[in-house]
Design an enzyme around this catalytic site. Structure first.
Site, mmCIF file in Angstrom:
data_model
loop_
_atom_site.group_PDB
_atom_site.id
_atom_site.type_symbol
_atom_site.label_atom_id
_atom_site.label_comp_id
_atom_site.label_asym_id
_atom_site.label_seq_id
_atom_site.Cartn_x
_atom_site.Cartn_y
_atom_site.Cartn_z
ATOM 1 C CE LYS A 10 -3.983 -2.139 2.272
ATOM 2 N NZ LYS A 10 -4.894 -2.036 3.424
ATOM 3 C CE1 TYR A 56 -9.254 -2.904 -0.921
ATOM 4 C CE2 TYR A 56 -8.458 -1.067 -2.229
ATOM 5 C CZ TYR A 56 -8.212 -2.143 -1.403
ATOM 6 O OH TYR A 56 -6.924 -2.467 -1.060
ATOM 7 C CG ASN A 106 -3.741 -2.635 6.875
ATOM 8 O OD1 ASN A 106 -3.468 -2.448 5.699
ATOM 9 N ND2 ASN A 106 -4.894 -3.141 7.251
ATOM 10 C CD GLU A 122 -8.531 -9.093 -4.086
ATOM 11 O OE1 GLU A 122 -9.283 -8.497 -3.301
ATOM 12 O OE2 GLU A 122 -7.471 -9.647 -3.709
#
Length: 140
Positions: A11, A51, A114, A128
């Site tokens: 991320k 998402y 995270n 995905e």
């Protein structure tokens, strides 16, 4: 043990801190192979599409804003029981609850930042992976 593939995303908080190599070392030490990888900067619309399962949840807008705020590294991990192994190596979503030695315990900043995303099932992994990679881009 089944040989599987799973999607991993490093991320924006990971790319901003230049710790992608340290994270990949943990995947490889756990027996996972990186068989496809690229750095991308998601548009807000791409984050929303990826998402979409979370649309309507309180965290959806913040998640999409965060995931489109800076580059991410998308990758396909392969190995025996790769989905479960990846989730084990990542640790609990909340870094404060993640087991010592996991990616999130070591590198996660908060429940929102995270550090990593990983597929949660074989069905999700297939969807995905296809979102980011063509089959010809995955080199086993």
């Amino acid at each position: 043990m089944a040989n599987e593939r799973t999607l991993s995303i490093l991320k924006p908080d990971a790319t901003a801190r230049n710790i992608t190599g340290k994270i990949n070392t943990k995947f490889e030490a756990a027996g996972l192979r990186i068989v496809a990888q690229r750095r991308v900067h998601l548009a807000r619309s791409e984050a929303e599409q990826f998402y979409a399962i979370h649309k309507g949840k309180a965290f959806f807008n913040d998640l999409c804003a965060f995931m489109s705020s800076a580059p991410v590294v998308v990758q396909v991990l392969e190995g025996a029981n790769a989905i479960a192994k990846n989730r084990e190596v990542m640790g609990a979503t909340d870094p404060k609850q993640a087991a010592p030695g996991t990616i999130r315990a070591e590198f996660g900043l908060s429940i929102d930042q995270n550090t990593v995303h990983g597929s949660d099932s074989a069905t999700t992994a297939a969807q995905e992976i296809a979102f980011f990679f063509r089959e010809t881009e995955i080199l086993s």
